[in-house]
Every structure is written in C-alpha cells, then in structure tokens.
Design an enzyme around this catalytic site. Structure first.
Site, PDB file in Angstrom:
ATOM      1  N   ASP A  83       0.944  -1.304  -0.073  1.00 15.41           N
ATOM      2  CA  ASP A  83      -0.008  -0.197   0.083  1.00 15.41           C
ATOM      3  C   ASP A  83       0.955   1.463  -0.148  1.00 15.41           C
ATOM      4  OD1 ASP A  83       1.146  -0.402   2.482  1.00 15.41           O
ATOM      5  OD2 ASP A  83      -0.961  -0.737   3.239  1.00 15.41           O
ATOM      6  N   ASN A 152      -7.383  -3.020  14.502  1.00 17.00           N
ATOM      7  CA  ASN A 152      -8.699  -3.302  14.147  1.00 17.00           C
ATOM      8  C   ASN A 152      -8.900  -4.780  13.206  1.00 17.00           C
ATOM      9  OD1 ASN A 152      -8.041  -2.437  11.641  1.00 17.00           O
ATOM     10  ND2 ASN A 152      -9.196  -0.648  11.724  1.00 17.00           N
ATOM     11  N   HIS A 154      -7.061  -4.915  10.252  1.00 21.73           N
ATOM     12  CA  HIS A 154      -6.788  -4.573   8.853  1.00 21.73           C
ATOM     13  C   HIS A 154      -5.434  -5.421   8.366  1.00 21.73           C
ATOM     14  CE1 HIS A 154      -4.833  -0.564   9.709  1.00 21.73           C
ATOM     15  NE2 HIS A 154      -3.640  -1.490   9.489  1.00 21.73           N
ATOM     16  N   GLU A 159      -9.579  -2.423   5.342  1.00 22.49           N
ATOM     17  CA  GLU A 159     -10.220  -1.974   6.534  1.00 22.49           C
ATOM     18  C   GLU A 159     -11.522  -2.891   6.857  1.00 22.49           C
ATOM     19  OE1 GLU A 159      -8.820  -0.198   8.761  1.00 22.49           O
ATOM     20  OE2 GLU A 159      -7.596   1.318   7.544  1.00 22.49           O
TER      21      GLU A 159
HETATM   22  C1  F6R Z   1       1.581  -1.299   5.992  1.00 23.05           C
HETATM   23  C2  F6R Z   1       0.304  -1.862   6.267  1.00 23.05           C
HETATM   24  C3  F6R Z   1      -0.614  -2.038   7.557  1.00 23.05           C
HETATM   25  C4  F6R Z   1       0.314  -2.332   8.787  1.00 23.05           C
HETATM   26  C5  F6R Z   1      -0.786  -2.267  10.128  1.00 23.05           C
HETATM   27  C6  F6R Z   1       0.189  -2.501  11.143  1.00 23.05           C
HETATM   28  O1  F6R Z   1       1.877  -1.210   4.739  1.00 23.05           O
HETATM   29  O2  F6R Z   1      -0.088  -2.736   5.262  1.00 23.05           O
HETATM   30  O3  F6R Z   1      -1.558  -2.964   7.459  1.00 23.05           O
HETATM   31  O4  F6R Z   1       0.909  -3.495   8.758  1.00 23.05           O
HETATM   32  O5  F6R Z   1      -1.445  -1.214  10.258  1.00 23.05           O
HETATM   33  O6  F6R Z   1       1.094  -1.513  11.361  1.00 23.05           O
HETATM   34  P1  F6R Z   1       2.175  -1.403  12.390  1.00 23.05           P
HETATM   35  O7  F6R Z   1       3.339  -2.332  12.144  1.00 23.05           O
HETATM   36  O8  F6R Z   1       2.761   0.213  12.378  1.00 23.05           O
HETATM   37  O9  F6R Z   1       1.658  -1.683  14.010  1.00 23.05           O
END
Ligand code: F6R
Length: 263
Positions: A83, A152, A154, A159
């Site tokens: 992403d 959450n 995701h 989401e």
């Molecule tokens: C980022 C992504 C997100 C993160 C998730 C956890 O490329 O795909 O899904 O993996 O938000 O983020 P952290 O590791 O910062 O807790």
C-alpha cells in the site's frame, strides 16, 4: 537466537496456519528473517510482497544484515508493496516509498527498478490500481507476502467492513487508522485521508504469507484473526483460508489466544 526464544503453537487442528510465539521483538524479527531469507534462497527469481509500519522494521534490519553477510541475495528479487498513502509524493518522508528505501532497499543489493509501490501521485487512482494488479499477475503472483496487522484486524489498508475487496483499490482511511498513524506525523491533520491498497485477492494469491505482530495492542486482533469468526469485520481472519501462512508474533501479541497452546 536460542531455540527457547521461539515456541510453535497449535490449536490441535491440521490447517495451513503455523504460529510461532517469540520471547520478544528481537527473536520475532530473527525468526521472520530466517523464514523470508530461506524462501528467497530457494528461487533464482523471487517475488516478495512487503509491508510498511513498525512491525517489520526488525525483520528488514535482519534481512539487511543477512544480505551483508552474504546469506541472502536480493539480486533476483522483485518486490511489490501492499500500500501507499494517497495522495503523497514519493520523496515525502512519510511515504511508504521513503520508508522502504530507508529500511530495506538502500541496504541490500536489490535493483531499484525491481521495487514496486503504488504511485501516491497517480493522476488516475483507478488506472494505477488496475495496472498494479496486472503487474503482479504478470510477475507470476507474489511468492511470499509479508504482512503486519492493524489493531482493528486490517491487512494492507483493507479495513473492517461488510465485504472483502479483492482488487487493488483506493481506500478512505478510518479514524482509528488515522489516529494510529498520526504518531508518525506532526499531527492527525497531516495524515493523508486516503490510501491505495492491494486487495485481499493479491494477498490470498501469494504462495506463502508471513504475518508479524508484536505488543499487547495487537493481542485482540491476533485472537480475532486466529480464533474468531472468518469475517470481513476482521480482514486478517480470511488468512485462515490460505494454505501456507505463518504468524510470527511476540508473547504480548499472543496473550489473548485461548485455543492456541505451545506444542
Ligand atoms: C502497512 C500495512 C498495515 C500495517 C498495520 C500495522 O503497509 O499494510 O496494514 O501492517 O497497520 O502497522 P504497525 O506495524 O505500524 O503496527
């Protein structure tokens, strides 16, 4: 890494999920790096799916060290990131392109032309998303996808909602995610309101998946993903329908599991 630093967990069912619970973040990062580098070393041409965020930073640091020691070679590796914020300039130090260059690409012998992220300034987001999906399919799909997980549930920027979206798409970020990401910006106002994200289709088409998670704030999401209902309200729960997924998590992130126990 001592063998006691990593424990295999099972829920007694023979499914496509392996769960490794690691003593701490360092052990988690080393375990994940051992898996990822082992897979890269099996193939001359390898398609690696990547995530940003704080969870995989240790993994990328370990991979860079293994690369410097000659234990993993990135010359044949092509990458696709999950992403990117939208809109954002690649040069912005909050862009995921900047993050990947900093934590991995600038530190290993990868050909930059083989590193792909969604373009945060694409004039036509829909066309950008379509081309990205086509490029992944043309590359033969992802061999190994690295994932983190949101509080959450995701994965990527998929989401919680009433459906799983298969294709790469433009997402309006939830307040929850904007809030979580605002720690990296000067204020929540500066966090972009949109992102472009790989959908569930490209993630599930990956031949193998390694999900890394650490910290108590991930415990609920990990429990929902591994032990809750398979539902788009916890997007990571769909990983249970994949044949080859490894969860590499620390003890805090594992702390809400009730069905999974150390073998
Ligand atoms: C980022 C992504 C997100 C993160 C998730 C956890 O490329 O795909 O899904 O993996 O938000 O983020 P952290 O590791 O910062 O807790």
């Amino acid at each position: 890494m001592k063998t006691t630093d990593v424990k295999a967990y099972t829920n007694g069912k023979n499914n496509g999920i392996q769960v490794f619970v690691c003593k701490d973040y360092d052990a988690l990062s080393k375990k994940a790096a051992a898996i990822v580098s082992g897979e890269i070393n099996k193939k001359a041409k390898f398609v690696l799916g990547l995530a940003t965020g704080t969870s995989p930073i240790g993994l990328y640091t370990e991979l860079a060290e293994l690369n410097a020691e000659g234990k993993v070679d990135f010359a044949g590796v092509t990458t696709y990131n999950l992403d990117e914020y939208y809109p954002i300039d690649a040069e912005n130090d909050q862009s995921y392109r900047y993050f990947m260059n900093k934590y991995l690409f600038n530190k290993v012998n990868i050909d930059m032309d083989n590193t792909h992220l969604l373009w945060g300034k694409a004039p036509d987001a829909e066309a950008e998303c379509k081309a990205y999906d086509e490029a992944i399919v043309a590359a033969g799909n992802v061999d190994l996808q690295v994932l983190g997980i949101g509080c959450n549930g995701h994965i990527g920027f998929n989401e919680p909602g009433d459906k799983f979206i298969m294709g790469t798409h433009k997402v309006e970020l939830t307040e929850n995610t904007i809030e979580a990401n605002s720690r990296l910006f000067n204020s929540a106002d500066e966090v972009p309101r949109f992102a472009l994200s790989m959908g569930i289709g490209a993630i599930m088409n990956a031949k193998s998946i390694v999900l890394v998670a650490n910290g108590k704030n991930k415990a609920e999401a990990i429990r929902n993903a591994l032990e809750g209902e398979i539902t788009p309200w916890c997007q990571a729960s769909i990983l249970r329908l994949h044949k080859n997924v490894v969860f590499v998590i620390d003890e805090d992130a594992a702390s809400a599991l009730t069905e999974y126990k150390a073998i």
